[in-house]
Scaffold this motif. Structure first.
Motif, short mmCIF file in Angstrom:
data_model
loop_
_atom_site.label_atom_id
_atom_site.label_comp_id
_atom_site.label_asym_id
_atom_site.label_seq_id
_atom_site.Cartn_x
_atom_site.Cartn_y
_atom_site.Cartn_z
N PRO A 76 30.61 29.55 44.51
CA PRO A 76 32.52 28.63 44.14
C PRO A 76 32.02 27.83 42.29
O PRO A 76 31.67 27.22 42.67
N ILE A 77 32.87 28.91 42.21
CA ILE A 77 32.88 27.57 40.78
C ILE A 77 33.47 26.50 40.67
O ILE A 77 33.79 25.79 39.55
N GLU A 78 33.80 25.78 41.66
CA GLU A 78 34.34 24.54 41.97
C GLU A 78 33.37 24.19 42.05
O GLU A 78 33.46 22.44 41.56
N HIS A 79 32.09 24.37 41.80
CA HIS A 79 30.25 23.64 42.38
C HIS A 79 29.49 23.61 41.14
O HIS A 79 29.82 24.90 40.66
N LYS A 80 28.67 22.99 40.79
CA LYS A 80 27.83 22.78 40.12
C LYS A 80 26.18 23.19 40.51
O LYS A 80 25.87 22.95 41.45
N THR B 262 31.55 32.84 33.87
CA THR B 262 31.93 31.14 33.77
C THR B 262 33.62 31.27 34.20
O THR B 262 33.67 32.02 34.41
N ALA B 263 33.73 30.09 34.77
CA ALA B 263 35.36 29.58 35.02
C ALA B 263 35.64 28.22 34.97
O ALA B 263 34.86 26.83 34.71
N ASP B 264 37.24 27.72 34.66
CA ASP B 264 37.28 26.72 35.27
C ASP B 264 38.09 26.47 36.51
O ASP B 264 39.00 27.01 36.90
N PRO B 265 37.87 25.55 37.49
CA PRO B 265 38.23 25.38 38.96
C PRO B 265 40.21 24.71 38.51
O PRO B 265 40.60 25.22 39.28
N SER B 266 40.56 24.77 37.46
CA SER B 266 41.98 24.39 37.36
C SER B 266 42.58 25.41 36.80
O SER B 266 43.87 25.23 37.05
N ASP B 267 41.50 26.51 36.15
CA ASP B 267 42.55 27.69 36.34
C ASP B 267 42.05 28.93 36.94
O ASP B 267 41.22 29.66 35.60
N VAL B 268 41.94 28.88 38.03
CA VAL B 268 41.21 30.03 38.83
C VAL B 268 41.68 31.23 38.13
O VAL B 268 40.92 32.31 38.21
N GLU B 269 42.78 31.92 37.53
CA GLU B 269 43.17 33.04 37.78
C GLU B 269 42.36 33.61 36.20
O GLU B 269 41.86 34.74 35.73
N ASN B 270 42.16 33.03 35.00
CA ASN B 270 41.38 33.82 33.73
C ASN B 270 39.58 33.91 34.21
O ASN B 270 39.05 32.45 33.88
N GLY B 271 39.80 34.93 33.88
CA GLY B 271 37.99 35.46 34.04
C GLY B 271 38.22 36.48 34.90
O GLY B 271 37.42 37.04 35.30
N PHE B 272 38.67 35.72 36.20
CA PHE B 272 39.02 36.04 37.94
C PHE B 272 38.52 38.15 37.99
O PHE B 272 39.64 38.26 37.40
N LEU B 273 38.03 38.37 38.60
CA LEU B 273 38.06 39.96 38.88
C LEU B 273 38.09 40.46 38.14
O LEU B 273 37.59 41.78 37.54
N ARG B 274 36.78 39.66 36.98
CA ARG B 274 36.56 40.47 35.00
C ARG B 274 35.38 40.56 35.18
O ARG B 274 34.91 40.85 33.96
N SER B 275 34.63 40.28 36.22
CA SER B 275 32.85 40.52 35.53
C SER B 275 32.15 41.54 35.68
O SER B 275 33.18 42.64 35.87
N VAL B 276 31.51 41.48 34.75
CA VAL B 276 30.51 42.80 34.27
C VAL B 276 29.74 44.18 36.47
O VAL B 276 29.71 44.40 36.14
N LEU B 277 29.32 42.28 36.53
CA LEU B 277 28.78 43.36 37.89
C LEU B 277 29.49 43.82 39.06
O LEU B 277 29.81 44.78 39.89
N LEU B 278 30.37 43.06 39.08
CA LEU B 278 32.16 43.52 39.24
C LEU B 278 32.37 45.37 39.32
O LEU B 278 32.75 46.92 40.41
N LEU B 279 32.47 44.74 37.88
CA LEU B 279 32.93 46.09 37.61
C LEU B 279 31.64 47.38 37.33
O LEU B 279 32.13 48.74 37.70
N LYS B 280 30.84 47.36 37.67
CA LYS B 280 29.41 47.71 37.30
C LYS B 280 29.93 48.89 39.14
O LYS B 280 29.19 49.60 39.61
N THR B 281 29.26 47.42 39.72
CA THR B 281 29.52 48.33 41.21
C THR B 281 30.95 48.57 41.75
O THR B 281 30.62 50.05 42.28
N PHE B 282 32.47 48.42 40.92
CA PHE B 282 33.34 49.61 41.79
C PHE B 282 33.05 51.28 41.37
O PHE B 282 32.97 52.03 41.63
N CYS B 283 31.86 50.70 39.45
CA CYS B 283 31.94 52.57 39.57
C CYS B 283 30.81 53.00 39.82
O CYS B 283 30.03 54.40 39.73
N ALA B 284 29.72 52.27 40.05
CA ALA B 284 28.53 53.35 41.12
C ALA B 284 28.85 53.93 42.10
O ALA B 284 28.67 54.69 42.95
N VAL B 285 30.46 53.24 43.05
CA VAL B 285 30.97 53.95 43.96
C VAL B 285 32.09 55.11 43.28
O VAL B 285 31.48 56.17 44.01
N PHE B 286 32.91 54.81 42.64
CA PHE B 286 33.87 55.71 42.45
C PHE B 286 33.69 56.58 41.28
O PHE B 286 34.17 57.56 41.36
#
Length: 383
Positions: A184-188, A219-243
Motif C-alpha cells: 500500500p502507498i501508506e507504507h515504504k 508512486t503516490a502521495d498518501p495525503s492525495d490518494v486520487e492522484n495517479g490512482f488507476l493510471r498504472s501501465v500494469l493495469l492498462l496492460k492487464t485491461f488490454c490483454a483481456v479486452f
C-alpha cells in the motif's frame, strides 16, 4: 370436462410452451443478426455469458441478481421501505440491481425469457449456461494474466529471479518485485523493518486498497490518494490483454496524464489483426466501463499474490470488497466534483485503450477547414 385419451396432458402442454419460448429466443437472435445488430457467429448461452464477469459483476451469481430484482419489485409493489440508515446495505443492493439491469442489456435473450415468463426448467437451463460461460471466461482471464504478468515483470526486472508464467508460487509479499507492487502507498517497501513487518503480518495491509501497482509510475502521495490512482501501465496492460488482445498490451509504456501510453508503430506495413477482440464482441464501442476497470484491477492484484487457486479472500484481502470499491469509485461518488474527476479518469482510459477512436482533432485539419471556409465565404460575397 375430463380429457379424452388422445388429448395432451398438462406435462405435454408445459413442454410445448417451453419449446415455443425457446423458439422465440432463437428467432430473436436470427432477427438481430439479420439487422446487423450482433456479430455473425454462432452464439450460445455459454458464449453470451462470457461477458458477465468482465462487464457486469465479478462475484455475484445470476441467482443473486434475479433475487435482488424480485425483492425490489415486491418491495415497491407493497410500498415497503427496505433501507433507512443502513447505507452500506443499500449500496450493495443498488449495485446488485444495477448489475441485473446490465445483464438484461448485455444478454437480450435473457430479457426475453424474463418477459415471456418461461417455464422454470427452461429458465434454469439458460441461466446455468450463462453462469458457466461467465465463470469459464474468468478462469481463462486469470490464467492469461498470470502468464502475462510474469512476462512483463521479468522483462522490466532482468536481474531478479524470473517469475514462472505457469505458477504464482514465488510471488506475493515474499518476493521483492511483486511485494513492492502489492505494498500500500501508506507504507515504504524500501524500509527494511516496514517490509519485514508486512511480510510477517505484523502490519496488516489487507484492508488497504490504495496499492502501489495501481498508481502511475508506482508512486503516490498518501495525503492525495486520487492522484495517479488507476493510471498504472500494469493495469492498462492487464485491461488490454483481456479486452483488446495480448499483443495490444505489448507496445504500452508508462503513460503521462495527457499523452497516450501506446507507442507509435515503427512501420506502417504491419497488418492489423482481423479477428474481433473481446471489446468488439461485447460491443463496448470504444468505451471503457468502471466495472471493466475493476475486473482488470482484481486480475492484476490477484496474480501478483502467491495464491494457489482463485479465491474471493486471500491472506485477509477481500477481492469482492476491492472490486466493489473500484466500481463505487466511479459509480457512487459523494458529489458533483468527485463525479467530474471520475468522468475525467474514464475519458483518460478511453484515450489510452481505444486510442484510434478517441484521437483528438488535429490542428492541421482545423486549420485547413478554416481556410476552406474563409475562401468559400469570400467567393460567395464576390458572386
Amino acid at each position: 370436462m375430463p380429457s379424452s385419451p388422445n388429448s395432451p396432458s398438462s406435462d405435454d402442454n408445459t413442454s410445448e410452451v417451453g419449446r415455443l419460448k425457446r423458439q422465440v429466443v432463437a428467432l430473436q437472435d436470427e432477427l438481430e443478426e439479420a439487422r446487423g445488430s450482433r456479430t455473425k457467429r454462432s452464439e450460445t448461452p455459454v458464449t453470451r455469458g462470457r461477458g458477465i464477469r468482465r462487464l457486469i459483476t465479478l462475484f455475484e451469481s445470476l441467482d443473486g441478481l434475479i433475487a435482488e430484482a424480485d425483492t425490489r419489485i415486491l418491495a415497491e409493489k407493497d410500498g415497503v421501505v427496505r433501507f433507512r440508515d443502513q447505507s452500506e446495505l443499500k449500496r450493495n443492493a443498488d449495485r446488485t440491481f444495477e448489475s441485473y439491469e446490465l445483464l438484461l442489456s448485455l444478454v437480450p435473450p435473457f430479457k426475453t425469457l424474463i418477459q415471456t415468463d418461461a417455464d422454470e426448467d427452461t429458465f434454469r437451463q439458460y441461466t446455468a449456461s450463462l453462469q458457466k460461460g461467465a465463470n469459464d471466461a474468468r478462469s481463462d482471464d486469470v490464467r492469461r494474466i498470470k502468464e502475462e504478468i510474469a512476462v512483463w515483470l521479468n522483462h522490466n526486472n532482468p536481474t531478479a529471479t524470473p517469475l514462472s508464467p505457469k505458477s504464482r508460487d514465488n510471488r506475493g509479499l515474499q518476493n521483492d518485485v511483486t511485494g513492492r507492487l502489492l505494498c500500500p502507498i501508506e507504507h515504504k517497501w524500501d524500509d527494511e523493518k516496514n517490509r519485514a513487518d508486512m511480510q510477517n503480518a505484523v502490519i496488516d495491509i489487507s484492508q488497504d486498497f490504495f496499492i502501489t501497482c495501481l498508481y502511475k509510475k508506482g508512486t503516490a502521495d498518501p495525503s492525495d490518494v486520487e492522484n495517479g490512482f488507476l493510471r498504472s501501465v500494469l493495469l492498462l496492460k492487464t485491461f488490454c490483454a483481456v479486452f483488446t488482445s495480448p499483443t495490444s498490451s505489448e507496445d504500452l509504456e508508462e503513460p503521462e496524464d495527457d499523452v497516450p501510453a501506446r507507442k507509435k508503430r515503427k512501420t506502417s506495413s504491419q497488418k492489423k489483426a482481423t479477428k474481433t477482440n473481446v471489446a468488439g464482441l461485447l460491443r463496448m464501442e470504444g468505451k471503457v466501463t468502471p466495472r471493466a476497470i475493476a475486473y482488470a484491477a482484481v486480475l492484476l492484484v490477484f496474480n501478483l499474490t502467491d495464491a494457489t487457486q482463485w479465491t474471493e479472500t486471500y491472506n485477509g484481502f477481500n477481492f469482492r470488497a476491492f472490486y466493489n470499491f473500484i466500481v463505487d469509485f466511479f459509480e457512487d461518488t459523494p458529489g458533483a466534483a468527485a463525479q467530474r474527476r471520475a468522468n475525467m479518469l474514464l475519458t483518460w482510459w478511453n484515450s489510452q485503450v481505444f486510442q484510434d477512436q478517441h484521437a483528438p482533432t488535429s490542428s492541421g485539419l482545423k486549420a485547413s477547414q478554416d481556410k476552406l471556409l474563409a475562401q468559400r465565404l469570400q467567393r460567395e460575397q464576390d458572386n
